[in-house]
Design a protein around this motif. Structure first.
Motif, PDB file in Angstrom:
ATOM      1  N   ILE A  46     -52.938 -51.905   3.134  1.00 60.86           N
ATOM      2  CA  ILE A  46     -51.757 -51.835   3.996  1.00 60.86           C
ATOM      3  C   ILE A  46     -51.277 -53.238   4.337  1.00 60.86           C
ATOM      4  O   ILE A  46     -52.076 -54.141   4.597  1.00 60.86           O
ATOM      5  CB  ILE A  46     -52.072 -51.084   5.308  1.00 60.86           C
ATOM      6  N   SER A  47     -49.967 -53.410   4.362  1.00 67.20           N
ATOM      7  CA  SER A  47     -49.331 -54.587   4.938  1.00 67.20           C
ATOM      8  C   SER A  47     -48.176 -54.112   5.803  1.00 67.20           C
ATOM      9  O   SER A  47     -47.674 -52.998   5.630  1.00 67.20           O
ATOM     10  CB  SER A  47     -48.820 -55.544   3.861  1.00 67.20           C
ATOM     11  N   ALA A  48     -47.724 -54.965   6.717  1.00 68.29           N
ATOM     12  CA  ALA A  48     -46.675 -54.552   7.639  1.00 68.29           C
ATOM     13  C   ALA A  48     -45.290 -54.595   7.008  1.00 68.29           C
ATOM     14  O   ALA A  48     -44.490 -53.679   7.182  1.00 68.29           O
ATOM     15  CB  ALA A  48     -46.703 -55.425   8.895  1.00 68.29           C
ATOM     16  N   PHE A  49     -44.987 -55.673   6.241  1.00 69.74           N
ATOM     17  CA  PHE A  49     -43.661 -55.784   5.640  1.00 69.74           C
ATOM     18  C   PHE A  49     -43.777 -56.447   4.276  1.00 69.74           C
ATOM     19  O   PHE A  49     -44.820 -56.990   3.915  1.00 69.74           O
ATOM     20  CB  PHE A  49     -42.682 -56.502   6.563  1.00 69.74           C
ATOM     21  N   GLN A  50     -42.685 -56.372   3.512  1.00 67.34           N
ATOM     22  CA  GLN A  50     -42.723 -56.624   2.077  1.00 67.34           C
ATOM     23  C   GLN A  50     -43.356 -57.953   1.651  1.00 67.34           C
ATOM     24  O   GLN A  50     -44.168 -57.975   0.718  1.00 67.34           O
ATOM     25  CB  GLN A  50     -41.308 -56.514   1.486  1.00 67.34           C
ATOM     26  N   PRO A  51     -43.030 -59.101   2.264  1.00 68.57           N
ATOM     27  CA  PRO A  51     -43.634 -60.352   1.790  1.00 68.57           C
ATOM     28  C   PRO A  51     -45.157 -60.359   1.833  1.00 68.57           C
ATOM     29  O   PRO A  51     -45.790 -61.053   1.033  1.00 68.57           O
ATOM     30  CB  PRO A  51     -43.057 -61.405   2.753  1.00 68.57           C
ATOM     31  N   GLU A  52     -45.751 -59.582   2.726  1.00 73.64           N
ATOM     32  CA  GLU A  52     -47.214 -59.542   2.819  1.00 73.64           C
ATOM     33  C   GLU A  52     -47.836 -58.763   1.667  1.00 73.64           C
ATOM     34  O   GLU A  52     -48.993 -58.990   1.311  1.00 73.64           O
ATOM     35  CB  GLU A  52     -47.630 -58.912   4.148  1.00 73.64           C
ATOM     36  N   LEU A  53     -47.090 -57.836   1.097  1.00 72.07           N
ATOM     37  CA  LEU A  53     -47.632 -56.971   0.048  1.00 72.07           C
ATOM     38  C   LEU A  53     -47.227 -57.422  -1.352  1.00 72.07           C
ATOM     39  O   LEU A  53     -47.754 -56.913  -2.344  1.00 72.07           O
ATOM     40  CB  LEU A  53     -47.159 -55.526   0.279  1.00 72.07           C
ATOM     41  N   ALA A  54     -46.330 -58.395  -1.440  1.00 75.20           N
ATOM     42  CA  ALA A  54     -45.728 -58.760  -2.724  1.00 75.20           C
ATOM     43  C   ALA A  54     -46.761 -59.170  -3.769  1.00 75.20           C
ATOM     44  O   ALA A  54     -46.746 -58.686  -4.909  1.00 75.20           O
ATOM     45  CB  ALA A  54     -44.712 -59.881  -2.518  1.00 75.20           C
ATOM     46  N   LEU A  55     -47.683 -60.076  -3.415  1.00 72.95           N
ATOM     47  CA  LEU A  55     -48.671 -60.544  -4.380  1.00 72.95           C
ATOM     48  C   LEU A  55     -49.575 -59.412  -4.844  1.00 72.95           C
ATOM     49  O   LEU A  55     -49.922 -59.330  -6.034  1.00 72.95           O
ATOM     50  CB  LEU A  55     -49.508 -61.671  -3.756  1.00 72.95           C
ATOM     51  N   LEU A  56     -49.937 -58.528  -3.950  1.00 74.09           N
ATOM     52  CA  LEU A  56     -50.840 -57.429  -4.297  1.00 74.09           C
ATOM     53  C   LEU A  56     -50.152 -56.422  -5.221  1.00 74.09           C
ATOM     54  O   LEU A  56     -50.764 -55.936  -6.175  1.00 74.09           O
ATOM     55  CB  LEU A  56     -51.329 -56.737  -3.025  1.00 74.09           C
ATOM     56  N   LEU A  57     -48.889 -56.121  -4.956  1.00 74.01           N
ATOM     57  CA  LEU A  57     -48.167 -55.173  -5.813  1.00 74.01           C
ATOM     58  C   LEU A  57     -48.047 -55.695  -7.238  1.00 74.01           C
ATOM     59  O   LEU A  57     -48.094 -54.922  -8.203  1.00 74.01           O
ATOM     60  CB  LEU A  57     -46.783 -54.904  -5.235  1.00 74.01           C
ATOM     61  N   LYS A  58     -47.910 -57.004  -7.393  1.00 75.93           N
ATOM     62  CA  LYS A  58     -47.802 -57.589  -8.736  1.00 75.93           C
ATOM     63  C   LYS A  58     -49.078 -57.389  -9.547  1.00 75.93           C
ATOM     64  O   LYS A  58     -49.044 -57.390 -10.779  1.00 75.93           O
ATOM     65  CB  LYS A  58     -47.501 -59.079  -8.636  1.00 75.93           C
ATOM     66  N   LYS A  59     -50.201 -57.231  -8.878  1.00 74.44           N
ATOM     67  CA  LYS A  59     -51.487 -57.165  -9.566  1.00 74.44           C
ATOM     68  C   LYS A  59     -52.008 -55.735  -9.743  1.00 74.44           C
ATOM     69  O   LYS A  59     -53.080 -55.532 -10.313  1.00 74.44           O
ATOM     70  CB  LYS A  59     -52.519 -58.002  -8.804  1.00 74.44           C
ATOM     71  N   VAL A  60     -51.272 -54.752  -9.268  1.00 76.79           N
ATOM     72  CA  VAL A  60     -51.705 -53.357  -9.421  1.00 76.79           C
ATOM     73  C   VAL A  60     -51.607 -52.938 -10.880  1.00 76.79           C
ATOM     74  O   VAL A  60     -50.574 -53.139 -11.527  1.00 76.79           O
ATOM     75  CB  VAL A  60     -50.851 -52.415  -8.544  1.00 76.79           C
ATOM     76  N   GLN A  61     -52.659 -52.364 -11.391  1.00 78.56           N
ATOM     77  CA  GLN A  61     -52.675 -51.846 -12.754  1.00 78.56           C
ATOM     78  C   GLN A  61     -52.412 -50.344 -12.746  1.00 78.56           C
ATOM     79  O   GLN A  61     -52.851 -49.638 -11.850  1.00 78.56           O
ATOM     80  CB  GLN A  61     -54.011 -52.154 -13.429  1.00 78.56           C
ATOM     81  N   GLU A  62     -51.674 -49.878 -13.742  1.00 80.61           N
ATOM     82  CA  GLU A  62     -51.298 -48.465 -13.880  1.00 80.61           C
ATOM     83  C   GLU A  62     -50.677 -47.931 -12.591  1.00 80.61           C
ATOM     84  O   GLU A  62     -51.129 -46.930 -12.025  1.00 80.61           O
ATOM     85  CB  GLU A  62     -52.515 -47.627 -14.282  1.00 80.61           C
ATOM     86  N   PRO A  63     -49.620 -48.585 -12.100  1.00 74.92           N
ATOM     87  CA  PRO A  63     -49.018 -48.140 -10.840  1.00 74.92           C
ATOM     88  C   PRO A  63     -48.298 -46.800 -10.977  1.00 74.92           C
ATOM     89  O   PRO A  63     -47.725 -46.488 -12.021  1.00 74.92           O
ATOM     90  CB  PRO A  63     -48.027 -49.261 -10.520  1.00 74.92           C
ATOM     91  N   HIS A  64     -48.369 -46.025  -9.935  1.00 76.09           N
ATOM     92  CA  HIS A  64     -47.632 -44.766  -9.859  1.00 76.09           C
ATOM     93  C   HIS A  64     -47.116 -44.631  -8.433  1.00 76.09           C
ATOM     94  O   HIS A  64     -47.862 -44.857  -7.483  1.00 76.09           O
ATOM     95  CB  HIS A  64     -48.526 -43.575 -10.216  1.00 76.09           C
TER      96      HIS A  64
END
Length: 315
Positions: A46-64
């Protein structure tokens, strides 16, 4: 069939359909509200708003991607671990609602939070990443009446924590229920999961950034600090005097607007929780204007880097 019996049968059928939430009637029932979107046991990130989650979303494999109540959930793997990532939204109510929503719609085994925070401990610096051992809701308050000039007196029996107050503001515990404690209990501190905390303590050599992409750099290399306390409340703090009060009263390393709410929801659901928070500003303790927007990207990425190292070490 007689007319009264027919009417009773039709009424019974309508009630059954109403309770089941049939789609062609445009109705929704309790079963639909609790429908699982994914059956794989996952770690909630979990992150509160988009800039906090940006790096993690880039590294997700097989996203759905899934959506519920307007919240976007992304499943996949991070560091080989099954995860579901989402934004809590800023502030306590949003964080509590979205965390519970995730618990209702996914099979959540653990909860981790990654984001920025205001530094309270004067020994810490912008860019440092903290992993608090416990979280409290420091703005759960009683506003006491002024009984003499500058003297504030709470009603009898209402000041149960007996902590230093800030003017008319007296801190109170929250009252919570859980499966282990079905009767209401008063709590201020919510501990993070001890096993997750030990893994965080074991982390070595995490490469924390000191500069952003625009070339803005910190004056010292950031550090990882595990242990101590954190506090959360629905206020953005940029006040030196209040910052000193928070540190002196709660011995907090950081303050934010979500972690303690997530910790309380995790406690009620008996789900292990931990939070990674990197200092983007000093909550009013800096010499100039608030530093959050200057160092937001450095702090957000540093928190995410520690979370990734944690997931890699977690077994």
């Amino acid at each position: 069939m007689s007319m009264p019996k027919l009417l009773r049968a039709l009424m019974f059928t309508f009630v059954v359909l109403l309770c089941s939430g049939v789609s062609w009637l445009g109705l929704t029932g309790p079963a639909a509200a609790a429908e699982l979107l994914d059956g794989t046991p996952r770690i909630a990130v979990i992150s509160a708003f988009q800039p906090e989650l940006a790096l993690l979303l880039k590294k997700v494999q097989e996203p759905h991607e899934y959506s519920a109540n307007g919240v976007q959930f992304t499943t996949g793997t991070l560091q080989g671990k099954p995860v579901v990532l989402f934004l809590s939204g800023i502030s306590m109510t949003n964080a509590a609602m979205t965390t519970q929503l995730a618990l209702d719609r996914f099979r959540i085994s653990h909860i981790v939070f990654s984001g920025i925070a205001g530094g309270v401990n004067p020994q810490l610096h912008i860019g440092d990443v903290t992993v608090a051992q416990r979280w409290g809701q420091y703005l759960e308050l009683l506003m006491a009446r002024e009984t003499a000039p500058g003297v504030y007196t709470p009603p009898p029996g209402k000041d149960t924590l007996h902590l230093p107050h800030y003017g008319m503001m007296f801190v109170r515990p929250v009252r919570v229920r859980s499966a282990a404690h079905p009767q209401l209990e008063s709590k201020f501190w919510f501990d993070v999961d001890p096993q997750m905390l030990e893994v965080a303590r074991s982390l070595r050599g995490v490469q924390l950034g000191a500069c952003d992409h625009a070339g803005k750099c910190l004056s010292r290399p950031p550090e990882l600090v595990v242990g101590g306390s954190g506090v959360s409340g629905s206020a953005f703090v940029d006040n030196a005097a209040f910052r000193r009060y928070v540190y002196d009263t709660f011995h907090a390393n950081v303050l934010d607007m979500e972690s303690a709410a997530c910790a309380a929801v995790a406690y009620s659901n008996a789900v292990p929780f931990i939070a990674f928070r990197s200092l983007s500003d000093l909550a009013g303790g800096g010499e100039g204007v608030n530093e959050m927007h200057t160092f937001l990207s450095i702090a957000a990425d540093n928190s995410a880097k520690v979370l990734l190292a944690f997931l890699e070490a977690w077994h």
